[in-house]
Design a protein around this motif. Structure first.
Motif, PDB file in Angstrom:
ATOM      1  N   ARG A   1      26.463  51.134  42.064  1.00  0.00           N
ATOM      2  CA  ARG A   1      25.670  51.797  42.812  1.00  0.00           C
ATOM      3  C   ARG A   1      24.238  51.643  42.155  1.00  0.00           C
ATOM      4  NH1 ARG A   1      27.468  57.600  42.829  1.00  0.00           N
ATOM      5  NH2 ARG A   1      29.007  56.848  43.771  1.00  0.00           N
TER       6      ARG A   1
ATOM      7  N   GLU B   1      21.934  49.597  47.919  1.00  0.00           N
ATOM      8  CA  GLU B   1      22.131  50.801  47.430  1.00  0.00           C
ATOM      9  C   GLU B   1      23.473  50.674  46.873  1.00  0.00           C
ATOM     10  OE1 GLU B   1      21.545  54.418  49.533  1.00  0.00           O
ATOM     11  OE2 GLU B   1      19.252  53.887  50.279  1.00  0.00           O
ATOM     12  N   GLU B   2      24.315  50.067  47.654  1.00  0.00           N
ATOM     13  CA  GLU B   2      25.888  50.116  47.047  1.00  0.00           C
ATOM     14  C   GLU B   2      26.046  48.502  47.236  1.00  0.00           C
ATOM     15  OE1 GLU B   2      28.446  53.794  48.033  1.00  0.00           O
ATOM     16  OE2 GLU B   2      27.433  53.020  49.951  1.00  0.00           O
TER      17      GLU B   2
ATOM     18  N   TYR C   1      32.393  47.764  42.261  1.00  0.00           N
ATOM     19  CA  TYR C   1      31.582  48.435  42.889  1.00  0.00           C
ATOM     20  C   TYR C   1      30.316  49.007  42.091  1.00  0.00           C
ATOM     21  CZ  TYR C   1      29.458  52.727  45.109  1.00  0.00           C
ATOM     22  OH  TYR C   1      28.466  53.654  45.935  1.00  0.00           O
TER      23      TYR C   1
ATOM     24  N   SER D   1      33.702  54.495  44.687  1.00  0.00           N
ATOM     25  CA  SER D   1      32.260  55.589  44.721  1.00  0.00           C
ATOM     26  C   SER D   1      32.622  56.813  43.989  1.00  0.00           C
ATOM     27  CB  SER D   1      31.821  55.717  46.090  1.00  0.00           C
ATOM     28  OG  SER D   1      30.752  56.482  46.147  1.00  0.00           O
TER      29      SER D   1
ATOM     30  N   ARG E   1      35.783  51.118  48.852  1.00  0.00           N
ATOM     31  CA  ARG E   1      34.610  51.634  48.437  1.00  0.00           C
ATOM     32  C   ARG E   1      34.518  53.048  48.210  1.00  0.00           C
ATOM     33  NH1 ARG E   1      30.779  54.381  50.490  1.00  0.00           N
ATOM     34  NH2 ARG E   1      31.772  54.641  52.462  1.00  0.00           N
TER      35      ARG E   1
ATOM     36  N   ALA F   1      30.282  46.250  50.783  1.00  0.00           N
ATOM     37  CA  ALA F   1      29.864  47.722  50.862  1.00  0.00           C
ATOM     38  C   ALA F   1      29.999  48.169  52.426  1.00  0.00           C
ATOM     39  CB  ALA F   1      28.709  48.115  50.105  1.00  0.00           C
TER      40      ALA F   1
END
Length: 473
Positions: free
Chosen positions: A348, A396-397, A346, A428, A424, A413
């Motif tokens: 960010r 953004e992700e 993941y 996150s 996710r 995402a």
């Protein structure tokens, strides 16, 4: 009295024997190098020395650095701390402002010296080696007054136990190795254009890996020559991921994963967890090698050190997650944070308004594929996977299933599949908790004028006349 002296003598002898059994520890550090060796399945590279070292030692397949650029990564694994925690996260920062490490944080060579180890950052090798080490430190903080005791290989035999680093520049651009790989046969990831420029560039990188292996062979010869193979732990690693467009400076697998090969000497009892010939997929971070090297030397893990001991009687629980971060590199400001578990990665992006190919003078000059992508994008000829790199903004992700999608080209995402949504949300949350728990200093941006000045807080000195050696990024 006689009994007391006898007991004392036995205790002293045992202590001396324990001291004698402390291993030498040698870190062989490649620059900008991913797991591109024969033993990792890479094609068109000749790596018989490192392949043999892996066959008789331990090879790790999921060893990650904490940053995808040298100064931030090296600041981390030389202290055992996340660079984001100690304020060393911006590339080549704090070079002129007197910034020192937080209280209680030290570089590994200082801790080794305090425990009676001789320390060296080897630059000067015997003539028969035919090359020199780079002596690279590249830390984003003011160096201690005496980081290492020596820079000479020939000092090691006379000063044992020792902790030494030997740095190799081969796989850092610009590549200069003799040709070996066939550009027509190299493997090109699907997110790069399959073009003659890409193939030539990849072949030259692999040629550099071949040359690196040759030089590692010279080091093995020196270890044999000096009788050091019996009691020296050999650790081969990269300072961060490969010197490619989507690798160095970015938080994908290619930017953070490096080889880790450990070889334990026959003259020292092996620690718990070391299994000769084993290939391990344990999740590890570069700061874990720091903590573990201290443990091999009999040094308790310092209070607050974020690296984990992964081998020996004091081994800590295996990691469930590994983390990475990218902040300003040169003049280019991004803030990326990532976490991965055994299956998913993941990412960010705190700066999603900026393009992946945001201006970076170093990459534009040194990475031909960087400019190639822009050229082919202008012609509208990129595949969907390649076009992501030329987009005007970044998501953004990002979430990738590393099992099903090892090249990380299918961003999940926004997937509505329950398994993906759960991954996710979990990752996150884990990342947000890590940012808070580790006091991520990247939450406070550098002053704009410092960022524009590539981290300098004072005016750069005037350029020297004539030809000078250019700084590597």
């Amino acid at each position: 009295m006689i009994r007391f002296l006898l007991v004392f003598s036995l205790c002293l002898a045992a202590t001396l024997r324990a001291e004698e059994k402390r291993p030498n520890i040698l870190w062989l550090i490649a620059e900008d190098f991913g797991p591109h060796l024969g033993c990792y399945g890479a094609k068109e590279v000749s790596s018989p020395v490192l392949d043999a070292l892996a066959a008789k030692g331990m090879r790790f397949t999921r060893y990650y650095t904490t940053a995808p650029v040298c100064s931030a990564s090296r600041s981390a694994f030389n202290t055992g701390m996340y660079q984001t925690t100690i304020g060393a996260h911006n590339h080549r920062s704090h070079r002129d402002d007197g910034f020192t490490l937080p209280a209680g944080v030290k570089v590994i060579s200082e801790r080794m010296r305090e425990a009676g180890y001789f320390t060296a950052n080897v630059k000067d090798l015997p003539p028969e080696a035919g090359f020199k080490g780079t002596g690279k430190t590249d830390w984003n903080f003011q160096e201690p007054s005496r980081s290492f005791d020596s820079s000479k290989w020939d000092d090691l035999k006379q000063h044992q136990p020792f902790y030494a680093q030997l740095n190799f520049s081969e796989t850092h651009r610009t590549f200069r190795a003799p040709p070996h790989a066939d550009p027509a046969k190299v493997e090109i990831p699907p997110y790069y254009p399959d073009h003659e420029v890409t193939r030539k560039d990849m072949a030259e990188y692999l040629d550099s890996a071949t040359e690196l292996d040759r030089k590692i062979g010279k080091v093995m010869e020196l270890l044999h020559r000096d009788g050091l193979m019996e009691n020296t732990v050999i650790c081969f690693l990269g300072d961060h991921g490969a010197a490619h467009v989507r690798a160095k400076q970015f938080c994908y697998e290619e930017g953070l994963i490096t080889p880790l090969i450990l070889s334990w000497p026959p003259g020292i009892p092996a620690p718990a967890g070391y299994v000769a010939g084993k290939v391990s997929d344990q999740l590890l971070m570069s700061i874990d090698l720091t903590a573990t090297s201290l443990a091999w030397a009999g040094i308790p893990k310092p209070k607050g050190m974020q690296g984990r001991v992964f081998m020996g009687t004091n081994a800590e629980p295996p990691r469930e997650y590994v983390f990475g971060a990218r902040d300003r590199c040169d003049m280019t400001v991004f803030r990326l944070r990532t976490v991965a578990d055994a299956r998913y990665r993941y990412i960010r992006n705190f700066t999603p308004d900026r393009p992946f190919l945001q201006h970076n003078a170093y990459k534009e000059k040194q990475y031909p594929v960087w400019n190639l992508i822009k050229e082919i994008a202008a012609q509208g000829k990129l595949t969907p996977a390649q076009a992501v790199l030329a987009a005007p903004t970044m998501p953004e992700e990002e979430l990738y299933d590393l099992q099903e999608d090892p090249h990380e080209i299918h961003n999940l995402a926004k997937s509505n599949i329950p398994e993906h949504r759960a991954a996710r949300e979990r990752l996150s949350s884990v990342l947000s908790e890590w940012i808070e728990r580790t006091n991520d200093q990247g939450r406070i941006p550098e002053p704009e004028e410092v960022a524009k000045n590539e981290g300098r807080t004072k005016e750069a000195p005037p350029a020297k006349q004539g030809k000078g050696k250019k700084k590597k990024a």
